[in-house]
Scaffold this motif. Structure first.
Motif, PDB file in Angstrom:
ATOM      1  N   THR A  24       0.914  -1.221  -0.088  1.00 34.47           N
ATOM      2  CA  THR A  24       0.088   0.070  -0.141  1.00 34.47           C
ATOM      3  C   THR A  24       0.768   1.110  -0.008  1.00 34.47           C
ATOM      4  O   THR A  24       0.770   2.164  -0.823  1.00 34.47           O
ATOM      5  CB  THR A  24      -0.758   0.216   1.204  1.00 34.47           C
ATOM      6  OG1 THR A  24      -1.343  -1.142   1.463  1.00 34.47           O
ATOM      7  CG2 THR A  24      -1.923   1.084   1.037  1.00 34.47           C
ATOM      8  N   TYR A  27       2.370   1.989  -3.451  1.00 36.46           N
ATOM      9  CA  TYR A  27       1.379   2.355  -4.506  1.00 36.46           C
ATOM     10  C   TYR A  27       0.950   3.637  -4.000  1.00 36.46           C
ATOM     11  O   TYR A  27       0.886   4.464  -5.001  1.00 36.46           O
ATOM     12  CB  TYR A  27      -0.023   1.219  -4.147  1.00 36.46           C
ATOM     13  CG  TYR A  27      -1.057   1.727  -5.492  1.00 36.46           C
ATOM     14  CD1 TYR A  27      -0.804   1.047  -6.723  1.00 36.46           C
ATOM     15  CD2 TYR A  27      -2.182   2.279  -4.848  1.00 36.46           C
ATOM     16  CE1 TYR A  27      -1.778   1.484  -7.450  1.00 36.46           C
ATOM     17  CE2 TYR A  27      -3.077   2.574  -5.897  1.00 36.46           C
ATOM     18  CZ  TYR A  27      -2.920   2.249  -6.958  1.00 36.46           C
ATOM     19  OH  TYR A  27      -3.824   2.499  -7.850  1.00 36.46           O
ATOM     20  N   LYS A  31       0.946   7.746  -6.170  1.00 30.41           N
ATOM     21  CA  LYS A  31      -0.206   8.417  -6.658  1.00 30.41           C
ATOM     22  C   LYS A  31      -0.340   9.831  -5.958  1.00 30.41           C
ATOM     23  O   LYS A  31      -0.419   9.640  -4.594  1.00 30.41           O
ATOM     24  CB  LYS A  31      -1.367   7.565  -6.679  1.00 30.41           C
ATOM     25  CG  LYS A  31      -1.294   6.308  -7.021  1.00 30.41           C
ATOM     26  CD  LYS A  31      -1.784   6.334  -8.656  1.00 30.41           C
ATOM     27  CE  LYS A  31      -1.292   5.028  -8.967  1.00 30.41           C
ATOM     28  NZ  LYS A  31      -2.191   4.675 -10.455  1.00 30.41           N
ATOM     29  N   LEU A  34      -3.490  10.165  -3.559  1.00 31.48           N
ATOM     30  CA  LEU A  34      -3.600   9.396  -2.644  1.00 31.48           C
ATOM     31  C   LEU A  34      -2.702  10.032  -1.533  1.00 31.48           C
ATOM     32  O   LEU A  34      -2.929   9.814  -0.240  1.00 31.48           O
ATOM     33  CB  LEU A  34      -3.211   8.016  -3.052  1.00 31.48           C
ATOM     34  CG  LEU A  34      -4.051   7.128  -3.739  1.00 31.48           C
ATOM     35  CD1 LEU A  34      -3.611   5.912  -4.222  1.00 31.48           C
ATOM     36  CD2 LEU A  34      -5.549   7.177  -3.182  1.00 31.48           C
ATOM     37  N   ARG A 375     -13.057  -0.929  -9.987  1.00 30.46           N
ATOM     38  CA  ARG A 375     -12.215   0.576 -10.716  1.00 30.46           C
ATOM     39  C   ARG A 375     -12.914   1.879 -10.153  1.00 30.46           C
ATOM     40  O   ARG A 375     -12.317   2.707  -9.886  1.00 30.46           O
ATOM     41  CB  ARG A 375     -12.205   0.383 -12.087  1.00 30.46           C
ATOM     42  CG  ARG A 375     -11.183  -0.619 -12.452  1.00 30.46           C
ATOM     43  CD  ARG A 375     -10.300  -0.426 -13.303  1.00 30.46           C
ATOM     44  NE  ARG A 375      -9.629   0.968 -13.187  1.00 30.46           N
ATOM     45  CZ  ARG A 375      -8.741   1.482 -14.008  1.00 30.46           C
ATOM     46  NH1 ARG A 375      -8.146   0.803 -15.181  1.00 30.46           N
ATOM     47  NH2 ARG A 375      -8.421   2.588 -13.917  1.00 30.46           N
ATOM     48  N   PRO A 379     -12.218   2.415  -5.012  1.00 34.63           N
ATOM     49  CA  PRO A 379     -11.379   3.077  -4.505  1.00 34.63           C
ATOM     50  C   PRO A 379     -12.018   4.481  -3.923  1.00 34.63           C
ATOM     51  O   PRO A 379     -11.621   5.066  -3.182  1.00 34.63           O
ATOM     52  CB  PRO A 379     -10.772   3.801  -5.879  1.00 34.63           C
ATOM     53  CG  PRO A 379     -11.120   2.665  -6.902  1.00 34.63           C
ATOM     54  CD  PRO A 379     -12.377   1.967  -6.531  1.00 34.63           C
ATOM     55  N   ASN A 380     -13.348   4.588  -4.154  1.00 33.83           N
ATOM     56  CA  ASN A 380     -14.101   5.452  -3.590  1.00 33.83           C
ATOM     57  C   ASN A 380     -14.716   5.511  -2.314  1.00 33.83           C
ATOM     58  O   ASN A 380     -15.365   6.290  -1.384  1.00 33.83           O
ATOM     59  CB  ASN A 380     -15.104   6.341  -4.589  1.00 33.83           C
ATOM     60  CG  ASN A 380     -14.467   7.130  -5.678  1.00 33.83           C
ATOM     61  OD1 ASN A 380     -13.738   7.834  -5.323  1.00 33.83           O
ATOM     62  ND2 ASN A 380     -14.864   6.351  -6.873  1.00 33.83           N
ATOM     63  N   MET A 382     -12.557   3.463  -0.162  1.00 39.10           N
ATOM     64  CA  MET A 382     -11.549   2.920   0.718  1.00 39.10           C
ATOM     65  C   MET A 382     -11.408   3.832   1.681  1.00 39.10           C
ATOM     66  O   MET A 382     -10.766   3.407   2.919  1.00 39.10           O
ATOM     67  CB  MET A 382     -10.322   2.947  -0.238  1.00 39.10           C
ATOM     68  CG  MET A 382     -10.275   1.573  -0.956  1.00 39.10           C
ATOM     69  SD  MET A 382     -10.735   0.076  -0.205  1.00 39.10           S
ATOM     70  CE  MET A 382      -9.286  -0.415   0.777  1.00 39.10           C
ATOM     71  N   HIS A 383     -11.668   5.231   1.859  1.00 43.92           N
ATOM     72  CA  HIS A 383     -11.384   5.976   2.835  1.00 43.92           C
ATOM     73  C   HIS A 383     -12.317   5.728   4.148  1.00 43.92           C
ATOM     74  O   HIS A 383     -11.927   5.604   5.354  1.00 43.92           O
ATOM     75  CB  HIS A 383     -11.735   7.527   2.698  1.00 43.92           C
ATOM     76  CG  HIS A 383     -13.219   7.734   2.204  1.00 43.92           C
ATOM     77  ND1 HIS A 383     -13.761   7.799   0.979  1.00 43.92           N
ATOM     78  CD2 HIS A 383     -14.081   8.405   2.955  1.00 43.92           C
ATOM     79  CE1 HIS A 383     -14.993   8.073   1.135  1.00 43.92           C
ATOM     80  NE2 HIS A 383     -15.327   8.607   2.360  1.00 43.92           N
TER      81      HIS A 383
END
Lengths: 494, 326
Positions: A24, A27, A31, A34, A375, A379-380, A382-383
């Motif tokens: 993590t 990654y 970005k 992120l 996709r 990701p939206n 994950m917070h």
């Protein structure tokens, strides 16, 4: 010395967790979008103080997760190597002196004499009831009455000096590093740190590191001659127990989340995304599980797991592996009871996201459901996952102690804060009171949970879009007050 | 309103059936009655006769789901463990514990001490937490608020057992103000309940106060508050007349769900203070590995939870007229 590495079930999962976190980090670093919220975490004073303390605990926990069985000494070099039954960890090796010293029973912190009176043979053949000297604690003192105070003061001073020295080296290294990165000289870096002009609050981190280093050095220096936190009923060093308990607490706090995440994420997103009967079924499952009061569900399941382990003794070769299996089961069981909250949050968020244009557009383009989920939705949300993971940690650490007290926690043979409290609480009624085991467990737990809470708050403030502006700092509050004074609405942000 | 309540009650039935099936699977399929018997009688050197006797005494000797030995179809279904141990719980018939006592009667008797402790903690706690939270919101953006929140975070980080042990040591052992533990009926109970209640309130302080403070701050940021200020209302009038009332909605609906669970009491505090309530009942059952009691309490707990959900939904409509029953 030859070793036989032993990887317990929880060790595997800890390893997996380390790999996941490393990936993590790798990654996220690449970005920019992120990295931004993480940068906000790094700029939070309380968050970084919490993280500094947490890192110390994590290092101890990781060292304690590398297990092995030492080879037994063998006079015949040609014989097959034999290994001890006892499973040790790297931490045990580092704390070898603490682990090996044993007294007969309780002794107070820094004591030179045992807690209980014993019959001692006097030189002239008579006997007397006295507090015997400890075998290890303060045994270097010729006359404890006189030598004790100067010796302790000397050791504290030595420790403090060594700690300060280590801290000075650390600070110098940091200054040099910062100076090099900014292309300035060390003096400028030094004053920038202390004036709080660096973006990362290095001054707060350095103060925390200083307190930790000096504290550790003092404990090490005192610990060479005394039992800093006393000894327990069977004469084991309480400090050693407390340090060993850290791994249990960390494992429960993190692995529980690790095992429940796939369910919570998978079911939550599926329920929100597909709706219909899938949603109904998933909602039914989590409402049912949720309606059973958590402690009772945990109690019921742990009783049954215990029953299973007790009736199948042949599957677990050593008591360590047995205790480890129970710990793993406890993580799973806690996971079963804690995933519902996150699942509900994710379902709600997915319901909202599903209606947004970009997802509608993806659908219109004929993108498959699996791909949209992976996709566009995952990701939206994950917070939310991240916030609930860090918030859950401290609750789980506290829960472990309560569960161990109730009798449905970790194996009684395993070191944990809960077992320490449970064993010590029976001795409350003694006169004078045996308080040190309790004190050590509570202090370690308090520091760990407080650090985790501070870090969790920083993460939540950085990642939750709704309360991003509500981060608790006095500066922030002052700004708001000033804004209110100048006629604008401070409360919108507060 | 009535139709809504009826529908919600009907909705609860499948959940209770789910809980029932789940506990049945957990207690009788994952581990068979044979395992339970062996555990109670000792793992080693236990004769099949002893196991059979143990099971017969407790009614575990019947088939799980379908009794082929019974003469009639009705008896084929009713003379089973599932019917006698699981389905009967719907009628609040919990059967007998391992020591032969009737669980239902025990629960009814133990509810009183549990409530006597939990209810004052709940009410006094709510009052204190709201007072402090409103105070912090009033002094927002000052040192009082900042250090108040810091204190809350620190208080949250302390194990609840520390409060209990610390309270027992300080108040009972050092100052001799109240007994360390125990219970008695009638007014005398106050002596025993004072310390546990105080400890309960203090232990919940950090988390609740901080949460309620955010509720208040959220409310303060709304437009109607600005309007109230623009009208020239004093800050106290704004806070007490407008903000307090509206922030009570999330607070009350949050706590209503917890009211039925007060019956269960607090496991740790009851067993530390020796109060013979439902919480210590569970702890004792766990320690003596009495599965019948744990099973009954799981079922009772979920019934109470569902009642709590129902009350929450109804209270929403009671305090907030914008919410309509659908």
């Amino acid at each position: 010395m030859m070793l036989l590495p032993v990887v317990l079930f929880t060790d595997w999962l800890v390893l997996l967790l380390v790999v996941v976190i490393a990936l993590t980090v790798w990654y996220v670093r690449r970005k920019e979008h992120l990295r931004t919220p993480w940068r906000r975490v790094a700029h939070s004073k309380s968050g970084m103080v919490g993280l500094t303390v947490l890192l110390v605990f994590v290092v101890i926990g990781l060292l304690d997760s590398l297990h092995f069985r030492p080879q037994l000494p063998n006079p015949d070099p040609n014989a097959k190597a034999a290994y001890a039954v006892e499973v040790l960890s790297v931490l045990d090796v580092a704390l070898d002196t603490l682990r090996a010293r044993r007294e007969k029973t309780y002794s107070a912190p820094l004591a030179t004499h045992l807690y209980a009176k014993e019959t001692i043979e006097l030189g002239d053949g008579r006997q007397a009831r006295e507090y015997p000297r400890l075998k290890h604690g303060g045994s270097h003192l010729a006359d404890p009455e006189q030598d004790f105070t100067p010796d302790v003061i000397q050791r504290v001073l030595w420790g403090a000096a060594a700690g300060t020295l280590a801290w000075a080296v650390l600070t110098a290294l940091l200054c040099a590093l910062l100076a090099r990165r900014r292309g300035a000289d060390i003096d400028t870096a030094w004053s920038a740190i202390w004036r709080g002009e660096t973006e990362v609050p290095w001054n707060a981190i350095l103060v925390t590191a200083g307190v930790l280093l000096v504290g550790t050095a003092v404990i090490v220096s005192l610990g060479a001659g005394y039992f800093v936190f006393g000894t327990d009923k069977v004469g084991q060093d309480v400090l050693y127990q407390a340090l060993k308990s850290i791994r249990t607490a960390l494992v429960i706090g993190t692995l529980t989340t690790l095992v429940m995440l796939p369910f919570a994420i998978g079911f939550g997103i599926m329920a929100g995304y597909f709706g219909g009967w899938i949603d109904d079924a998933i909602q039914y499952v989590y409402t049912t599980l949720n309606s059973i009061p958590g402690v009772l569900l945990i109690a019921a399941m742990v009783l049954l797991v215990q029953l299973y382990i007790d009736t199948h003794p042949e599957s677990y070769p050593t008591s360590m592996q047995r205790a480890d299996l129970r710990l793993l089961f406890l993580c799973f069981i806690l996971g079963v009871t804690t995933w519902t909250g996150l699942c509900r949050l994710l379902r709600g968020e997915t319901l909202k996201l599903k209606e947004l244009e970009y997802i509608q557009a993806a659908l219109a383009f004929g993108v498959s459901h699996a791909r949209i989920i992976m996709r566009h939705i995952l990701p939206n949300v994950m917070h939310i996952v991240l916030i609930s993971v860090v918030m859950e940690f401290s609750a789980l650490v506290l829960a472990e102690a309560v569960l161990s007290y109730v009798g449905v926690g970790v194996d009684p043979s395993m070191n944990s804060f809960g077992t320490m409290i449970n064993n010590a609480r029976l001795e409350m009624a003694r006169e004078p009171m045996v308080w040190w085991s309790l004190a050590a467990a509570f202090v370690f737990m308090f520091v760990l949970v407080l650090a985790a809470n501070l870090f969790a708050d920083a993460v939540r403030d950085a990642f939750d879009p709704r309360i991003r502006s509500r981060a608790l700092t006095l500066e922030r509050l002052r700004q708001l007050a000033a804004a209110a004074g100048s006629g604008r609405s401070a409360e919108r942000a507060a | 309103m009535l139709a809504y309540v009826v529908r919600r009650v009907l909705y609860a039935i499948p959940i209770l059936i789910g809980v029932n099936l789940f506990t049945f699977a957990l207690f009788f399929l994952v581990n068979t009655p044979d395992d339970m018997a062996r555990m109670h009688l000792g793992i080693k050197r236990v004769t099949p006769e002893a196991i059979a006797k143990w099971k017969e005494e407790r009614g575990y000797d019947k088939p799980l789901l379908f009794n082929t030995g019974a003469p009639m179809l009705k008896e084929k279904l009713t003379q089973t463990i599932f019917f006698e141990k699981s389905l009967r719980m719907f009628a609040f018939d919990f059967g007998r514990a391992d020591d032969g006592r009737d669980i239902g009667r025990e629960i009814r008797a133990r509810m009183v001490p549990s409530l006597a402790l939990a209810l004052p903690v709940f009410m006094v706690g709510l009052l204190i937490y709201i007072t402090f939270a409103l105070g912090f919101a009033f002094f927002r953006a000052t040192y009082i608020d900042f250090w108040g929140v810091v204190a809350c975070v620190a208080a949250m980080s302390i194990s609840s057992m520390f409060y209990i042990i610390g309270g027992q040591y300080l108040v009972s052992k050092l100052w001799h103000l109240v007994p360390i533990s125990g219970f008695s009926g009638g007014l005398d109970a106050v002596r025993f309940l004072l310390l546990p209640a105080a400890v309960g309130v203090i232990a919940g302080f950090g988390g609740a106060t901080r949460l309620y403070r955010t509720f208040f701050l959220e409310e303060i940021s709304k437009d109607y508050v600005r309007t109230a200020r623009a009208k020239g209302l004093s800050e106290t009038a704004v806070l007490f007349r407008h903000v307090l009332k509206n922030a009570m909605i999330p607070i009350l609906t949050g706590v209503v769900a917890a009211i039925p669970l007060l019956f269960i009491g607090s496991l740790v505090s009851e067993s530390f203070f020796g109060i013979p309530g439902l919480g210590s009942y569970v702890v004792d059952a766990i320690n003596s590995q009495d599965f019948a009691i744990v099973r009954s309490m799981v079922f009772l707990g979920s019934v109470l939870y569902i009642v709590g959900l129902l009350l929450t939904d109804i209270s929403y409509t009671a305090v907030d007229p914008r919410v309509r029953l659908e």
